[in-house]
Design a protein around this motif. Structure first.
Motif, PDB file in Angstrom:
ATOM      1  N   THR A   3      -6.926   0.569   6.766  1.00  0.00           N
ATOM      2  CA  THR A   3      -6.912   1.777   5.970  1.00  0.00           C
ATOM      3  C   THR A   3      -5.630   1.910   5.200  1.00  0.00           C
ATOM      4  O   THR A   3      -4.734   1.144   5.398  1.00  0.00           O
ATOM      5  CB  THR A   3      -6.936   2.990   6.873  1.00  0.00           C
ATOM      6  OG1 THR A   3      -5.673   3.066   7.438  1.00  0.00           O
ATOM      7  CG2 THR A   3      -7.964   2.915   7.890  1.00  0.00           C
ATOM      8  N   THR A   4      -5.483   2.912   4.416  1.00  0.00           N
ATOM      9  CA  THR A   4      -4.228   3.046   3.713  1.00  0.00           C
ATOM     10  C   THR A   4      -3.361   4.019   4.442  1.00  0.00           C
ATOM     11  O   THR A   4      -3.803   4.745   5.290  1.00  0.00           O
ATOM     12  CB  THR A   4      -4.405   3.602   2.299  1.00  0.00           C
ATOM     13  OG1 THR A   4      -4.409   4.957   2.404  1.00  0.00           O
ATOM     14  CG2 THR A   4      -5.609   3.090   1.647  1.00  0.00           C
ATOM     15  N   ALA A 133       1.376   1.559   7.816  1.00  0.00           N
ATOM     16  CA  ALA A 133       0.466   2.005   6.766  1.00  0.00           C
ATOM     17  C   ALA A 133      -0.329   0.856   6.154  1.00  0.00           C
ATOM     18  O   ALA A 133      -1.326   1.089   5.471  1.00  0.00           O
ATOM     19  CB  ALA A 133       1.244   2.730   5.671  1.00  0.00           C
ATOM     20  N   LEU A 134       0.094  -0.386   6.401  1.00  0.00           N
ATOM     21  CA  LEU A 134      -0.584  -1.550   5.819  1.00  0.00           C
ATOM     22  C   LEU A 134      -1.419  -2.313   6.845  1.00  0.00           C
ATOM     23  O   LEU A 134      -1.848  -3.433   6.598  1.00  0.00           O
ATOM     24  CB  LEU A 134       0.449  -2.496   5.193  1.00  0.00           C
ATOM     25  CG  LEU A 134       1.332  -1.891   4.097  1.00  0.00           C
ATOM     26  CD1 LEU A 134       2.301  -2.938   3.567  1.00  0.00           C
ATOM     27  CD2 LEU A 134       0.475  -1.339   2.961  1.00  0.00           C
ATOM     28  N   GLN A 135      -1.666  -1.676   7.992  1.00  0.00           N
ATOM     29  CA  GLN A 135      -2.352  -2.377   9.077  1.00  0.00           C
ATOM     30  C   GLN A 135      -3.820  -2.008   9.231  1.00  0.00           C
ATOM     31  O   GLN A 135      -4.499  -2.500  10.113  1.00  0.00           O
ATOM     32  CB  GLN A 135      -1.608  -2.103  10.393  1.00  0.00           C
ATOM     33  CG  GLN A 135      -0.223  -2.718  10.407  1.00  0.00           C
ATOM     34  CD  GLN A 135       0.598  -2.320  11.623  1.00  0.00           C
ATOM     35  OE1 GLN A 135       0.177  -1.491  12.431  1.00  0.00           O
ATOM     36  NE2 GLN A 135       1.778  -2.898  11.753  1.00  0.00           N
ATOM     37  N   ALA A 136      -4.317  -1.150   8.347  1.00  0.00           N
ATOM     38  CA  ALA A 136      -5.685  -0.672   8.514  1.00  0.00           C
ATOM     39  C   ALA A 136      -6.702  -1.803   8.475  1.00  0.00           C
ATOM     40  O   ALA A 136      -7.634  -1.849   9.265  1.00  0.00           O
ATOM     41  CB  ALA A 136      -6.007   0.354   7.441  1.00  0.00           C
ATOM     42  N   ALA A 137      -6.562  -2.712   7.529  1.00  0.00           N
ATOM     43  CA  ALA A 137      -7.579  -3.746   7.359  1.00  0.00           C
ATOM     44  C   ALA A 137      -7.404  -4.913   8.315  1.00  0.00           C
ATOM     45  O   ALA A 137      -8.371  -5.410   8.882  1.00  0.00           O
ATOM     46  CB  ALA A 137      -7.562  -4.250   5.923  1.00  0.00           C
ATOM     47  N   VAL A 179       4.037  -9.141  -8.087  1.00  0.00           N
ATOM     48  CA  VAL A 179       3.344  -7.929  -8.535  1.00  0.00           C
ATOM     49  C   VAL A 179       3.534  -6.799  -7.525  1.00  0.00           C
ATOM     50  O   VAL A 179       3.931  -5.686  -7.871  1.00  0.00           O
ATOM     51  CB  VAL A 179       1.840  -8.198  -8.728  1.00  0.00           C
ATOM     52  CG1 VAL A 179       1.097  -6.888  -9.019  1.00  0.00           C
ATOM     53  CG2 VAL A 179       1.616  -9.196  -9.848  1.00  0.00           C
ATOM     54  N   TRP A 180       3.301  -7.092  -6.265  1.00  0.00           N
ATOM     55  CA  TRP A 180       3.269  -6.049  -5.238  1.00  0.00           C
ATOM     56  C   TRP A 180       4.638  -5.524  -4.847  1.00  0.00           C
ATOM     57  O   TRP A 180       4.773  -4.369  -4.438  1.00  0.00           O
ATOM     58  CB  TRP A 180       2.514  -6.559  -4.007  1.00  0.00           C
ATOM     59  CG  TRP A 180       1.042  -6.586  -4.246  1.00  0.00           C
ATOM     60  CD1 TRP A 180       0.341  -7.481  -5.017  1.00  0.00           C
ATOM     61  CD2 TRP A 180       0.076  -5.658  -3.761  1.00  0.00           C
ATOM     62  NE1 TRP A 180      -0.993  -7.170  -5.029  1.00  0.00           N
ATOM     63  CE2 TRP A 180      -1.194  -6.056  -4.266  1.00  0.00           C
ATOM     64  CE3 TRP A 180       0.148  -4.539  -2.935  1.00  0.00           C
ATOM     65  CZ2 TRP A 180      -2.361  -5.373  -3.966  1.00  0.00           C
ATOM     66  CZ3 TRP A 180      -1.021  -3.853  -2.636  1.00  0.00           C
ATOM     67  CH2 TRP A 180      -2.251  -4.261  -3.149  1.00  0.00           C
ATOM     68  N   PRO A 185       3.193  -0.614  -1.714  1.00  0.00           N
ATOM     69  CA  PRO A 185       1.971  -1.330  -1.331  1.00  0.00           C
ATOM     70  C   PRO A 185       0.951  -0.475  -0.584  1.00  0.00           C
ATOM     71  O   PRO A 185      -0.235  -0.800  -0.582  1.00  0.00           O
ATOM     72  CB  PRO A 185       2.483  -2.476  -0.459  1.00  0.00           C
ATOM     73  CG  PRO A 185       3.815  -2.019   0.019  1.00  0.00           C
ATOM     74  CD  PRO A 185       4.393  -1.191  -1.086  1.00  0.00           C
ATOM     75  N   ALA A 186       1.389   0.615   0.033  1.00  0.00           N
ATOM     76  CA  ALA A 186       0.446   1.466   0.750  1.00  0.00           C
ATOM     77  C   ALA A 186      -0.355   2.344  -0.200  1.00  0.00           C
ATOM     78  O   ALA A 186      -1.453   2.786   0.130  1.00  0.00           O
ATOM     79  CB  ALA A 186       1.188   2.344   1.757  1.00  0.00           C
ATOM     80  N   LYS A 187       0.174   2.585  -1.382  1.00  0.00           N
ATOM     81  CA  LYS A 187      -0.476   3.484  -2.330  1.00  0.00           C
ATOM     82  C   LYS A 187      -1.028   2.761  -3.562  1.00  0.00           C
ATOM     83  O   LYS A 187      -1.719   3.359  -4.374  1.00  0.00           O
ATOM     84  CB  LYS A 187       0.507   4.563  -2.782  1.00  0.00           C
ATOM     85  CG  LYS A 187       0.991   5.456  -1.651  1.00  0.00           C
ATOM     86  CD  LYS A 187       1.993   6.492  -2.152  1.00  0.00           C
ATOM     87  CE  LYS A 187       2.473   7.394  -1.021  1.00  0.00           C
ATOM     88  NZ  LYS A 187       3.475   8.392  -1.490  1.00  0.00           N
ATOM     89  N   PHE A 188      -0.721   1.507  -3.708  1.00  0.00           N
ATOM     90  CA  PHE A 188      -1.125   0.743  -4.885  1.00  0.00           C
ATOM     91  C   PHE A 188      -2.649   0.599  -4.915  1.00  0.00           C
ATOM     92  O   PHE A 188      -3.264   0.064  -3.997  1.00  0.00           O
ATOM     93  CB  PHE A 188      -0.465  -0.627  -4.855  1.00  0.00           C
ATOM     94  CG  PHE A 188      -0.652  -1.454  -6.102  1.00  0.00           C
ATOM     95  CD1 PHE A 188      -0.781  -0.874  -7.353  1.00  0.00           C
ATOM     96  CD2 PHE A 188      -0.677  -2.838  -6.010  1.00  0.00           C
ATOM     97  CE1 PHE A 188      -0.941  -1.643  -8.496  1.00  0.00           C
ATOM     98  CE2 PHE A 188      -0.826  -3.628  -7.146  1.00  0.00           C
ATOM     99  CZ  PHE A 188      -0.960  -3.022  -8.385  1.00  0.00           C
ATOM    100  N   ALA A 189      -3.289   1.087  -5.985  1.00  0.00           N
ATOM    101  CA  ALA A 189      -4.756   1.048  -6.088  1.00  0.00           C
ATOM    102  C   ALA A 189      -5.288  -0.356  -6.340  1.00  0.00           C
ATOM    103  O   ALA A 189      -6.378  -0.704  -5.891  1.00  0.00           O
ATOM    104  CB  ALA A 189      -5.225   1.987  -7.195  1.00  0.00           C
ATOM    105  N   ALA A 190      -4.539  -1.167  -7.078  1.00  0.00           N
ATOM    106  CA  ALA A 190      -4.962  -2.544  -7.384  1.00  0.00           C
ATOM    107  C   ALA A 190      -6.373  -2.585  -7.947  1.00  0.00           C
ATOM    108  O   ALA A 190      -7.204  -3.399  -7.531  1.00  0.00           O
ATOM    109  CB  ALA A 190      -4.857  -3.411  -6.130  1.00  0.00           C
TER     110      ALA A 190
END
Length: 604
Positions: A3-4, A133-137, A179-180, A185-190
């Motif tokens: 998740t974000t 915050a970057l561990q959701a997925a 890029v990142w 990185p937690a909010k970047f929509a990409a």
């Protein structure tokens, strides 16, 4: 898949708005039928939600499916889901299984023509390892990694805390550091002008309307034979089928048996039923708790009692649901591992499925002190009735049909149901926060079951606001954690297969997730537009919802003098399912993209 940092809830509002738009408009974006033409993108119908295209936080099926076309992992999956080259072409392991070394060829480039290097890999992995915050997925995939470093631009060395069976280079999408690192990185929509490593990359995304991707001319396997892919959003699968018939889209999956049957003999449409990697289950809230052990959500306290949960399992007639709802196009569920992964399928020795038995379920509840009142509903000793909320997706006709059967069976054992069919986004948000009693869920599994098991460990419980890791069942068990660790560390494949079955059997006997069926994916495509779709597995596999990108990558336009007829069988070419429209177009081609989430992977 995770998740974000947050705001799933904020994203939920986006999904609701998109759903409202689609309801009013019917078909959010109307695209005219087209003749086969190399300059045209493959148009894929989608009617599920997109949560985000950020690979650190995307968990919904549509989102992660599209991302498989954009970002490669160090190690990919071949046509038969075997380990295959990805960002790395070779890898090796030390004798003790602690050190893994991955070698990146110099021909690997990002879609902006920048070389892919070991620094990109180190950035991706360490970002997940160090940032909640970057561990959701994919947070569960890095817990055993002690260190990741680049020894030179083409070499990545991973040091593990202990030896493990799963290849640590699989499943984690690598992102371009150049890029990142300029973004949060937690909010970047990409979701526009994406720089990726796969065969297609998103150029534009229009929430509730479309997602457009263009062909990547720098893809190391070779540029795709089609200019791009466009996902077109429909409000439901019925509308998608009409779009397929009229030629507005080229391919659609997720068809119901009735829709699939209605396409038999349709001119220039080929139907395809493949081997699935997904299960459908009834999830029960056992009393959700967050990562700090604090209660979360509003689940009915009666469901904390395993006796009640077991009685619910006993009141689900899977054979009837399979025959009446799926018309037999699937297999009865056992554990969460689909039949397609035969090495890990089924219960461990000494474990078995709970049989459908209303009399036994009634006795179980009666003996536990749940007495029926004048209205036929059982009550706890405190006088509170066994009335539960059942949530399903309003985009899945099967959910409403199953709910009708469950309502009748549950009434027979003294349990009342309040059924609610809501948007996929609502299901995802509420289930993440533990705001449910029962709901229909499902996940698509990869060839290695480790990640699916990891989502059920105590360490995968989310933060109080739903951020952080993704837990499948909001459940925690030291016994299961020990079983997970045992299979994770077992290097003998035969022994590991039995340990995996043992872990899934423990999960089943907690009565928190009851796999109902393994559906046979039903797809159809315009055989007068595209051909050459790559199946995974090659024999009897699927076009969309793969572990890889072969379905649309290998597709090619049909020449005007060789368009196929309406025979079921062959595979013309194109794309993945999503929750809005995604278009993949060649450089210079038009692009539209859409965002928002829905079940697994789609969580569902």
């Amino acid at each position: 898949m995770i998740t974000t940092s947050r705001p799933r809830l904020l994203r939920a509002l986006t999904g609701v708005a998109a759903a409202a738009l689609l309801t009013l408009a019917g078909l959010a974006v109307t695209t005219p039928a087209h003749a086969a033409d190399g300059s045209k993108p493959i148009k894929v119908a989608m009617f599920n939600d997109i949560d985000t295209f950020n690979p650190f936080t995307a968990v919904l099926l549509q989102s992660t499916g599209i991302n498989r076309y954009q970002y490669e992992a160090l190690v990919g999956y071949g046509r038969n889901s075997e380990p295959d080259a990805g960002i790395a072409d070779t890898w090796d392991t030390s004798d003790d299984g602690i050190t893994w070394t991955f070698h990146i060829p110099k021909d690997r480039k990002w879609s902006d023509d920048t070389p892919i290097t070991a620094d990109d890999v180190v950035y991706t992995y360490t970002s997940i390892m160090k940032t909640s915050a970057l561990q959701a997925a994919n947070g569960g995939l890095v817990t055993n990694i002690a260190d990741v470093k680049a020894t030179d631009p083409q070499t990545v060395v991973m040091t593990l805390k202990s030896a493990q069976a799963p290849n640590p280079g699989q499943e984690i999408p690598i992102v371009p550091k150049h890029v990142w690192e300029k973004q949060d990185p937690a909010k970047f929509a990409a979701d526009k002008d994406v720089v990726g490593s796969g065969p297609f990359t998103i150029t534009t995304y229009k929430t509730g309307q479309s997602v457009e991707l263009k062909a990547n001319p720098h893809f190391w396997r070779g540029e795709p034979k089609v200019s791009g892919v466009t996902y077109v959003a429909y409000k439901n699968s019925d509308a998608a089928v009409q779009g397929l018939k009229s030629g507005e889209v080229d391919i659609a999956d997720g068809l119901t048996p009735a829709q699939y049957d209605s396409l038999k003999g349709a001119k220039n449409i080929t139907r395809h039923a493949g081997i699935g990697r997904r299960y459908q289950a009834l999830a029960i809230n056992p009393g959700a708790i967050d990562i700090d052990g604090k209660p979360m959500g509003d689940g009915n306290p009666a469901l904390k009692d395993p006796v009640v949960r077991k009685a619910i399992f006993m009141a689900v007639d899977k054979k009837t649901l399979l025959d009446r709802v799926l018309q037999g196009l699937g297999d009865e569920g056992q554990t969460e591992v689909p039949k397609s992964y035969e090495n890990y399928f089924g219960f461990a020795e000494g474990h078995e499925a709970v049989p459908f038995d209303l009399d036994a379920a009634n006795k179980l509840l009666e003996d536990a002190g749940y007495k029926k009142g004048p209205d036929g509903i059982r009550k706890k000793a405190d006088g509170k009735p066994l009335k539960f909320r059942l949530m399903g997706r309003n985009t899945e006709p099967a959910h409403a049909q199953m709910a009708d059967f469950l309502t009748s069976w549950f009434k027979d054992i003294g349990i009342g149901l309040d059924v609610s069919m809501v948007t996929p986004d609502k299901v995802n948000e509420d289930s993440t926060l533990g705001k449910y009693d029962l709901y229909f869920t499902g996940w698509s599994l990869g060839p290695d079951p480790d990640n699916q098991l990891a989502m059920n460990t105590c360490a995968s419980r989310p933060n109080a606001d739903g951020s952080g890791n993704t837990s499948e069942n909001n459940w925690c068990s030291p016994e299961f954690d020990a079983a997970f660790k045992a299979q994770h560390a077992e290097l003998d494949e035969g022994k590991r297969q039995e340990l995996v079955k043992k872990a899934f059997s423990i999960l089943y006997e907690a009565y928190v997730s009851d796999p109902i069926w393994y559906i046979k994916p039903l797809e159809a495509y315009r055989s007068d537009h595209f051909t050459g779709f790559g199946l995974q597995p090659e024999k009897g596999g699927v076009i969309l919802n793969q572990n890889g990108y072969w379905g649309l990558y290998e597709a090619k336009p049909v020449s005007s003098d060789s368009a196929s007829s309406d025979d079921d069988g062959g595979l013309p070419g194109w794309v993945i399912p999503v929750g809005a429209i995604v278009v993949l177009a060649a450089a210079g081609g038009a692009i539209v993209a859409s965002r928002r989430r829905s079940t697994g992977e789609d969580r569902e």
